[in-house]
Scaffold this motif. Structure first.
Motif, mmCIF file in Angstrom:
data_model
loop_
_atom_site.group_PDB
_atom_site.id
_atom_site.type_symbol
_atom_site.label_atom_id
_atom_site.label_comp_id
_atom_site.label_asym_id
_atom_site.label_seq_id
_atom_site.Cartn_x
_atom_site.Cartn_y
_atom_site.Cartn_z
ATOM 1 N N THR A 126 0.835 -1.207 0.000
ATOM 2 C CA THR A 126 0.000 0.000 0.000
ATOM 3 C C THR A 126 0.864 1.249 0.000
ATOM 4 O O THR A 126 0.634 2.182 -0.784
ATOM 5 N N GLN A 180 2.676 1.596 -3.366
ATOM 6 C CA GLN A 180 1.737 1.983 -4.423
ATOM 7 C C GLN A 180 1.363 3.466 -4.316
ATOM 8 O O GLN A 180 1.220 4.150 -5.335
ATOM 9 N N THR A 181 1.217 3.950 -3.099
ATOM 10 C CA THR A 181 0.938 5.377 -2.885
ATOM 11 C C THR A 181 2.090 6.219 -3.434
ATOM 12 O O THR A 181 1.863 7.209 -4.134
ATOM 13 N N THR A 212 2.049 6.116 -7.273
ATOM 14 C CA THR A 212 0.965 6.955 -7.803
ATOM 15 C C THR A 212 1.371 8.431 -7.786
ATOM 16 O O THR A 212 1.202 9.143 -8.785
ATOM 17 N N LYS A 213 1.925 8.876 -6.659
ATOM 18 C CA LYS A 213 2.345 10.286 -6.541
ATOM 19 C C LYS A 213 3.486 10.595 -7.512
ATOM 20 O O LYS A 213 3.531 11.683 -8.099
#
Length: 118
Positions: free
Chosen positions: A94, A97-98, A101-102
């Motif tokens: 998690t 992945q954050t 994404t950023k």
């Protein structure tokens, strides 16, 4: 220079380059070149469940992330640097992945800035 950015804060970049467009251009191109490779490495190491390598990659990227004003990524990366051995694989996934994404959003900002200014 026009900064039409949603995620990056160019203030450190502007300060360090002393507003020199050539230097800013160089740093933007460098970000655009290096970050996709590092994202792929992150994905590969995450898939291989290589926690130590994931930590190492994020640690290496940390100065560039701060340099481009991606402040909201500092805390998650710091957490991962400290807890990478003990956090659950789900939390690790998690968190990474954050970050990915950023970073992809930041790449969009950099591409747009390059397109509009250079």
């Amino acid at each position: 220079m026009h900064w039409n950015t949603k995620i990056i804060n160019p203030q450190d970049l502007i300060n360090i380059s002393r507003g020199d467009d050539k230097i800013i251009h160089k740093y933007l191109l460098q970000f655009q070149e290096l970050i996709p490779q590092r994202i792929e490495s992150l994905k590969e190491n995450l898939k291989a469940e290589d926690r130590k390598q994931v930590r190492q990659l994020l640690h290496q990227m940390s100065p560039q992330i701060q340099f481009f004003g991606l402040i909201e990524l500092v805390k998650p990366i710091r957490r991962l640097e400290l807890d990478y051995e003990t956090m659950s694989l789900e939390d690790l996934n998690t968190l990474v992945q954050t970050v990915i994404t950023k970073l992809n959003l930041a790449l969009n900002d950099v591409s747009l800035t390059l397109k509009e200014n250079f």
